[in-house]
Design a protein around this motif. Structure first.
Motif, PDB file in Angstrom:
ATOM      1  N   LYS A  25      -3.648 -35.102  32.079  1.00 23.65           N
ATOM      2  CA  LYS A  25      -3.799 -33.938  32.984  1.00 23.65           C
ATOM      3  C   LYS A  25      -3.387 -32.797  32.613  1.00 23.65           C
ATOM      4  N   ALA A  26      -2.357 -32.782  32.314  1.00 20.45           N
ATOM      5  CA  ALA A  26      -1.399 -31.811  31.673  1.00 20.45           C
ATOM      6  C   ALA A  26      -2.084 -31.238  30.437  1.00 20.45           C
ATOM      7  N   TYR A  27      -2.616 -32.020  29.492  1.00 23.27           N
ATOM      8  CA  TYR A  27      -3.276 -31.808  28.400  1.00 23.27           C
ATOM      9  C   TYR A  27      -4.511 -31.010  28.702  1.00 23.27           C
ATOM     10  N   VAL A  28      -5.377 -31.328  29.608  1.00 21.21           N
ATOM     11  CA  VAL A  28      -6.230 -30.723  30.079  1.00 21.21           C
ATOM     12  C   VAL A  28      -5.948 -29.241  30.802  1.00 21.21           C
ATOM     13  N   GLN A  29      -5.025 -29.320  31.749  1.00 18.79           N
ATOM     14  CA  GLN A  29      -4.489 -27.918  31.978  1.00 18.79           C
ATOM     15  C   GLN A  29      -4.250 -27.179  30.902  1.00 18.79           C
ATOM     16  N   ASP A  30      -3.485 -27.563  30.077  1.00 15.44           N
ATOM     17  CA  ASP A  30      -3.214 -26.682  28.660  1.00 15.44           C
ATOM     18  C   ASP A  30      -4.482 -26.300  27.885  1.00 15.44           C
ATOM     19  N   LEU A  31      -5.648 -27.051  27.876  1.00 13.05           N
ATOM     20  CA  LEU A  31      -6.826 -26.633  27.339  1.00 13.05           C
ATOM     21  C   LEU A  31      -7.388 -25.470  28.402  1.00 13.05           C
ATOM     22  N   ILE A  32      -7.576 -25.759  29.555  1.00 18.69           N
ATOM     23  CA  ILE A  32      -7.940 -24.623  30.479  1.00 18.69           C
ATOM     24  C   ILE A  32      -7.355 -23.229  30.182  1.00 18.69           C
ATOM     25  N   ASP A  33      -5.846 -23.429  30.185  1.00 21.00           N
ATOM     26  CA  ASP A  33      -5.059 -22.161  29.988  1.00 21.00           C
ATOM     27  C   ASP A  33      -5.158 -21.456  28.563  1.00 21.00           C
ATOM     28  N   LYS A  34      -5.723 -22.087  27.685  1.00 21.33           N
ATOM     29  CA  LYS A  34      -6.178 -21.695  26.265  1.00 21.33           C
ATOM     30  C   LYS A  34      -7.482 -21.028  26.241  1.00 21.33           C
ATOM     31  N   GLY A  35      -8.261 -21.171  27.304  1.00 17.02           N
ATOM     32  CA  GLY A  35      -9.711 -20.838  27.410  1.00 17.02           C
ATOM     33  C   GLY A  35     -10.665 -21.866  26.906  1.00 17.02           C
ATOM     34  N   HIS A  36     -10.661 -22.947  26.883  1.00 16.97           N
ATOM     35  CA  HIS A  36     -11.499 -23.981  26.510  1.00 16.97           C
ATOM     36  C   HIS A  36     -12.307 -24.274  27.855  1.00 16.97           C
ATOM     37  N   LYS A  37     -12.104 -23.770  28.927  1.00 15.84           N
ATOM     38  CA  LYS A  37     -12.891 -24.251  29.976  1.00 15.84           C
ATOM     39  C   LYS A  37     -13.198 -25.879  30.140  1.00 15.84           C
ATOM     40  N   ALA A  38     -12.227 -26.513  30.098  1.00 14.56           N
ATOM     41  CA  ALA A  38     -12.233 -27.871  30.262  1.00 14.56           C
ATOM     42  C   ALA A  38     -12.408 -28.416  31.378  1.00 14.56           C
ATOM     43  N   LYS A  39     -13.215 -29.496  31.751  1.00  9.97           N
ATOM     44  CA  LYS A  39     -13.357 -30.282  32.915  1.00  9.97           C
ATOM     45  C   LYS A  39     -13.448 -31.653  32.423  1.00  9.97           C
ATOM     46  N   THR A  40     -12.540 -32.644  33.314  1.00 12.12           N
ATOM     47  CA  THR A  40     -12.542 -34.118  32.887  1.00 12.12           C
ATOM     48  C   THR A  40     -12.570 -34.609  34.450  1.00 12.12           C
ATOM     49  N   ALA A  66      -8.425 -35.335  19.347  1.00 11.69           N
ATOM     50  CA  ALA A  66      -7.246 -36.187  18.674  1.00 11.69           C
ATOM     51  C   ALA A  66      -5.969 -35.784  19.700  1.00 11.69           C
ATOM     52  N   GLN A  67      -5.804 -34.890  20.225  1.00  6.37           N
ATOM     53  CA  GLN A  67      -4.481 -34.462  21.139  1.00  6.37           C
ATOM     54  C   GLN A  67      -4.436 -34.909  22.300  1.00  6.37           C
ATOM     55  N   ASP A  68      -5.496 -35.677  22.660  1.00  6.78           N
ATOM     56  CA  ASP A  68      -5.533 -36.309  24.057  1.00  6.78           C
ATOM     57  C   ASP A  68      -4.735 -37.366  24.141  1.00  6.78           C
ATOM     58  N   PRO A  69      -3.979 -37.267  25.122  1.00  7.10           N
ATOM     59  CA  PRO A  69      -2.899 -38.422  25.205  1.00  7.10           C
ATOM     60  C   PRO A  69      -3.720 -39.882  25.388  1.00  7.10           C
ATOM     61  N   LEU A  70      -4.867 -39.966  26.137  1.00  4.48           N
ATOM     62  CA  LEU A  70      -5.490 -41.186  26.312  1.00  4.48           C
ATOM     63  C   LEU A  70      -6.100 -41.741  24.866  1.00  4.48           C
ATOM     64  N   VAL A  71      -6.299 -40.761  24.050  1.00  2.00           N
ATOM     65  CA  VAL A  71      -6.917 -40.938  22.569  1.00  2.00           C
ATOM     66  C   VAL A  71      -5.529 -41.510  21.676  1.00  2.00           C
ATOM     67  N   GLN A  72      -4.612 -40.688  22.034  1.00  2.00           N
ATOM     68  CA  GLN A  72      -3.211 -40.922  21.175  1.00  2.00           C
ATOM     69  C   GLN A  72      -2.641 -42.189  21.464  1.00  2.00           C
ATOM     70  N   ASN A  73      -2.902 -42.863  22.763  1.00  2.00           N
ATOM     71  CA  ASN A  73      -2.383 -44.082  23.072  1.00  2.00           C
ATOM     72  C   ASN A  73      -3.282 -45.167  23.262  1.00  2.00           C
ATOM     73  N   ASP A  74      -4.364 -44.742  22.428  1.00  2.00           N
ATOM     74  CA  ASP A  74      -5.361 -45.979  22.289  1.00  2.00           C
ATOM     75  C   ASP A  74      -5.908 -46.400  23.623  1.00  2.00           C
ATOM     76  N   CYS A  75      -5.917 -45.649  24.533  1.00  2.00           N
ATOM     77  CA  CYS A  75      -6.516 -46.210  25.891  1.00  2.00           C
ATOM     78  C   CYS A  75      -7.857 -46.192  26.044  1.00  2.00           C
ATOM     79  N   VAL A  76      -8.595 -45.284  25.309  1.00  2.00           N
ATOM     80  CA  VAL A  76     -10.266 -45.101  25.367  1.00  2.00           C
ATOM     81  C   VAL A  76     -10.687 -45.116  23.786  1.00  2.00           C
ATOM     82  N   SER A  77     -12.007 -45.514  23.873  1.00  2.00           N
ATOM     83  CA  SER A  77     -12.883 -45.284  22.855  1.00  2.00           C
ATOM     84  C   SER A  77     -13.825 -44.253  23.192  1.00  2.00           C
ATOM     85  N   TYR A  78     -14.187 -43.229  22.298  1.00  2.00           N
ATOM     86  CA  TYR A  78     -15.087 -42.441  22.967  1.00  2.00           C
ATOM     87  C   TYR A  78     -16.147 -41.854  21.729  1.00  2.00           C
TER      88      TYR A  78
END
Length: 88
Positions: A25-40, A66-78
């Motif tokens: 959630k913090a990662y997505v909020q950071d994307l929003i703050d940087k202008g990426h208009k992220a939704k999850t 690649a910076q998503d904590p769910l990806v970095q911690n191998d919690c998801v395939s995508y």
């Protein structure tokens, strides 16, 4: 900027997955703050979810995912797609 969609499937048990949700959630909020208009969000039946965001290119989109904590911690395939909107 183009839109990108990361469609994911869970790979770990829920208690392990849930450990990384606050960081995600913090990662997505950071994307929003940087202008990426992220939704999850996640599917109602559990086991996966989706993230929408804007990026300048597929290369940038891959770097963002690649910076998503769910990806970095191998919690998801995508799978990552560029989404070309035809009607707004």
């Amino acid at each position: 900027m183009a839109w990108f969609v990361k469609i994911e499937a869970g790979k770990v048990d829920k208690p392990i997955f849930d450990q990384y949700v606050p960081a995600h959630k913090a990662y997505v909020q950071d994307l929003i703050d940087k202008g990426h208009k992220a939704k999850t969000g996640y599917w109602g039946q559990r086991g996966g979810g989706m993230m929408l965001f804007e990026a300048a290119s597929m290369e940038e989109a891959k770097a963002i995912v690649a910076q998503d904590p769910l990806v970095q911690n191998d919690c998801v395939s995508y799978q990552l797609y560029e989404w070309r909107i035809v009607v707004e």
